[in-house]
Design an enzyme around this catalytic site. Structure first.
Site, PDB file in Angstrom:
ATOM      1  CG  ASP A 471      -2.173   0.888   1.276  1.00 11.07           C
ATOM      2  OD1 ASP A 471      -2.663   1.475   0.196  1.00 11.07           O
ATOM      3  OD2 ASP A 471      -3.490   0.332   1.485  1.00 11.07           O
ATOM      4  CG  MET A 472       2.672   4.904  -1.372  1.00  9.76           C
ATOM      5  SD  MET A 472       2.342   6.146  -2.980  1.00  9.76           S
ATOM      6  CE  MET A 472       3.649   7.262  -2.388  1.00  9.76           C
ATOM      7  CG  ASN A 473      -3.271   3.883   2.801  1.00  3.95           C
ATOM      8  OD1 ASN A 473      -3.933   3.948   1.906  1.00  3.95           O
ATOM      9  ND2 ASN A 473      -2.674   3.247   3.437  1.00  3.95           N
ATOM     10  CG  ASP A 539      -9.080   2.654  -0.184  1.00 10.39           C
ATOM     11  OD1 ASP A 539      -8.581   1.498  -1.107  1.00 10.39           O
ATOM     12  OD2 ASP A 539      -8.078   3.447   0.024  1.00 10.39           O
TER      13      ASP A 539
HETATM   14  C1  GLA Z   1      -5.772   1.884   2.188  1.00 10.04           C
HETATM   15  C2  GLA Z   1      -6.504   0.771   1.725  1.00 10.04           C
HETATM   16  C3  GLA Z   1      -7.284  -0.318   1.958  1.00 10.04           C
HETATM   17  C4  GLA Z   1      -6.353  -0.821   3.015  1.00 10.04           C
HETATM   18  C5  GLA Z   1      -6.139   0.562   4.139  1.00 10.04           C
HETATM   19  C6  GLA Z   1      -5.465  -0.322   5.818  1.00 10.04           C
HETATM   20  O1  GLA Z   1      -7.089   2.956   2.603  1.00 10.04           O
HETATM   21  O2  GLA Z   1      -6.578   0.703   0.069  1.00 10.04           O
HETATM   22  O3  GLA Z   1      -7.524  -1.509   1.044  1.00 10.04           O
HETATM   23  O4  GLA Z   1      -5.852  -1.308   2.907  1.00 10.04           O
HETATM   24  O5  GLA Z   1      -4.952   1.245   3.919  1.00 10.04           O
HETATM   25  O6  GLA Z   1      -4.986   0.722   6.324  1.00 10.04           O
END
Ligand code: GLA
Length: 721
Positions: A471-473, A539
């Site tokens: 992931d990369m948020n 998401d």
């Molecule tokens: C992001 C991802 C989600 C989940 C969250 C976890 O938003 O897109 O699917 O993995 O991080 O913190």
């Protein structure tokens, strides 16, 4: 740089038979052939390279007129404004988007590129261009993917002069469609939880820029374009298209010149870009893939999908069908622990799930999104015996084990930050902007890269991990880098180092698979897809919204790559759709389940088990077949997509109704891609009984799909007799 003369290569008949690239020495023209398109370029009398043809197949190189160099129309409109230059440096009388721009240490800035040499090896063409005064070279690399109908362009800038140069723009190349106006541009735009919204608009004089300045590919635009003749439809009309393979800052400029020429220049974003090149150093652009379809947007997508499955994904056609996945995120969020995950795993296995992924919350002090990123050690309160017992238990249930990681990020509340505050991206002692309480690690630094590789390698070595959800948020901010000659290099070094970590991990752990996630669909492109097996589409898992997101996604990317989950309702935007509808939406990609299985009723479990079993029976058709978008979610109440198996033996029709008006009749949906002369046995998923129809009837008359009320859905499975 001396290359072997192409004439010698072409003189050998054996090699001639092996190449899809023809060359006419007399005209100085190259003609590149794919099964469904052709592309020609040539050298004009001034030594400049011109695009001469891009369109459907032509077989006679004699038909292609050599490059003339055009002519100026006035002192304000020089010849270079009127020709289709293939890779113009900025210099001389050039005012359009350049492919490369530099400044030399002595302040001189012009770079005028002229043909110098070329070589054809198999389906590869190299053309070397040289500045008219200095030893500064650009090598243009072309590769022809013949059966797939795709041509790859990339460029390498080499400084063999005696002074340092600063690169200010490095593009992968320019695609020019046939001279004229009236074209339309298609692209996808969006935002978090609303990615891939297909947009189509007329091209007018001027420049439209699609780009990311965020450090990752971004949710806002995807590095893809399609240009059509103004009247193309799903299955008819001429479409020219292209996509970049780069996951950092990218840019695609779509320009209609005042001289009625539409040209598309793409590559590394010029925003905050600088790359010094000392004598002897070089810089390579990302690849820019392009194609042509005479059979509309559907034909374009099917070519892209086939290309990705064959040539882009890490194991190509050898890669396994995507397993049915369970992910705990929406069920538990950060509240993961061993008993809870075991209970979910047992339930998932009973439904037929094949890959169990534990999401966020398993490491460090990660009880919410305020702490823990950077501390990739198992949380001892949640998993007193480490991850091994859970992973082994998951395996004993017949499922692979996968784990969520977000390696590029750091929470200020983490042991890693306390030990290495300088590793987070920052600009001196100026404030650091947090998003989701986190900062971005400066992955451009080699010490950070090595640390992250070691952490992930250790996890993959210690536990039976088959799959990382990577992931990369958040995007970059304050992208400073102290004590280096050119801090702006961070942008591209970061992406290269992320690629390197993934490549090394995959090489060391050949069974390991990776999902690219960036808060949903923030990092989806043909660069990351050479290193990952699937992507997290969005998401937003709300099924009706997903139809639109998947529609945009499918323009560019194959269903096999598109991770799609069934989740609980009411979903994030408050909408509730039936479980069957949610399954059928998600079954159009790589099916996953993200529901809280502890809340599933016996009826839910039964339906889910049946749907997963049905999915497995159509999986090769959906994931690797040909997609026909029959009815778009952007128009009308009914959305319909059809998938036809590669061998034609099976087809699946998915149909979704948004909301019915009283007494509106069920629609007849005309199928596509079938064999008109064959007979198909049609079964409605979940119902007994079958009906037989000819392919001709199904395609001409169509089939009536009974849909009523709100959010009704149906799937028809067709078996060729
Ligand atoms: C992001 C991802 C989600 C989940 C969250 C976890 O938003 O897109 O699917 O993995 O991080 O913190």
């Amino acid at each position: 740089m001396r290359l072997r003369s192409c004439f010698l290569l072409l003189a050998a008949p054996v090699l001639l038979a092996q190449t899809r690239i023809e060359y006419s020495e007399q005209k100085k023209v190259w003609l590149l052939h794919t099964d469904s398109s052709a592309y020609a370029l040539g050298v004009n009398p001034r030594g400049e390279l011109e695009t001469l043809y891009w369109g459907g197949p032509v077989w006679r190189i004699a038909d292609i007129a050599g490059a003339t160099g055009g002519r100026g129309q006035s002192s304000f409109d020089p010849a270079q404004s009127n020709i289709r230059e293939e890779f113009p440096g900025w210099g001389g009388t050039r005012y359009l988007e350049p492919s490369v721009k530099i400044t030399r240490a002595n302040g001189q800035r012009e770079l005028v590129l002229h043909y110098s040499a070329h070589a054809i090896t198999g389906d590869d063409l190299k053309i070397v261009m040289k500045d008219l005064s200095d030893d500064i070279f650009v090598t243009l690399n072309y590769h022809v993917y013949g059966a797939e109908g795709i041509i790859r362009k990339s460029a390498v800038l080499l400084n063999k002069s005696k002074q340092e140069i600063h690169v200010e723009s490095m593009q992968s190349g320019t695609w020019s469609v046939p001279h004229g106006e009236g074209y339309r541009l298609s692209y996808v735009t969006g935002r978090w939880a609303a990615e891939s919204q297909l947009t189509r608009e007329a091209i007018h004089t001027g420049t439209k820029v699609l780009e990311s300045r965020k450090g990752h590919t971004s949710h806002n635009f995807n590095p893809w374009f399609a240009i059509d003749d103004g009247s193309a439809s799903e299955e008819t009309g001429r479409v020219w298209f292209g996509a970049l393979g780069w996951s950092g800052n990218w840019r695609i400029a779509v320009e209609q010149t005042p001289y009625s020429q539409v040209r598309v220049t793409g590559g590394l974003n010029t925003f905050d870009f600088a790359q010094p090149l000392k004598p002897g150093e070089s810089l390579e652009s990302p690849p820019f893939y392009g194609g042509y379809a005479a059979d509309g947007f559907g034909g374009m997508s099917r070519r892209m999908h086939r290309f990705e499955l064959t040539d882009i994904l890490p194991h190509g056609l050898q890669s396994r069908l995507r397993p049915v996945l369970y992910n705990s995120w929406e069920a538990t969020t950060f509240a993961v622990d061993e008993p809870g995950q075991r209970a979910l795993a047992e339930k998932a296995a009973k439904l037929g799930v094949e890959l169990f992924v534990m999401d966020d919350g398993w490491f460090g002090k990660r009880n919410n999104d305020k702490a823990g990123l950077g501390d990739w050690t198992v949380n001892p309160q949640k998993f007193p015996n480490g991850l091994e017992p859970l992973a082994k238990y998951v395996n004993s249930l017949g499922m692979d084990f996968g784990l969520w990681v977000e390696p590029e990020m750091i929470n200020p509340d983490s042991d890693l930050y306390r030990a290495h505050p300088d590793w987070a991206m920052h600009s001196g002692d100026r404030p650091r902007s947090e998003l989701r309480n986190q900062l971005v690690l400066n992955m451009a630094r080699n010490d950070v890269k090595e640390y992250i590789f070691t952490v992930l390698d250790k996890l993959a070595t210690q536990y039976p991990i088959r799959y990382f959800k990577w992931d990369m948020n958040r995007p970059f901010a304050e992208p400073g880098w102290e004590n280096v000659a050119e801090p702006k290099e961070l942008w591209i070094r970061y992406t290269k180092n992320v690629y390197e970590i993934m490549d090394r991990l995959r090489a060391k752990h050949p069974q390991l698979e990776i999902e690219s996630c960036s808060g949903g669909g923030g990092r989806i492109d043909l660069g990351i897809l050479q290193r990952v097996d699937e992507v997290w589409t969005s998401d937003n898992t709300e099924a009706f919204d997903r139809l639109g997101i998947q529609y945009g996604f499918s323009q560019i990317y194959a269903p096999k790559i598109m991770s799609a989950w069934v989740t609980d309702v009411p979903n994030m935007n408050g909408r509730s759709t039936p479980l069957k509808y949610r399954f059928l939406v998600a079954m159009q990609g790589a099916l996953g389940v993200g529901s809280n299985l502890n809340k599933f009723s016996a009826a839910d479990e039964k339906l889910a088990t049946e749907m997963i079993a049905a999915y497995k029976s159509i999986r090769p058709t959906v994931q690797e077949g040909n997609l026909y978008r029959l009815l778009s979610p952007q128009q009308g109440e009914v959305t319909a997509n059809e998938y036809v198996a590669r061998d034609g033996g099976q087809a699946v029709l998915f149909a979704f109704l948004h909301s019915q008006q009283y007494q509106r009749p069920a629609p007849a949906i005309r199928l596509a891609g079938l064999d008109a002369r064959a007979t198909y046995r049609v079964q409605i998923l979940g119902l007994m009984g079958t009906m037989d129809y000819s392919g001709a009837y199904l395609m001409e008359n169509g089939i009536t799909v009974r849909l009523s009320g709100d959010y009704d859905s149906s799937a028809l499975i067709l078996t060729r007799l």
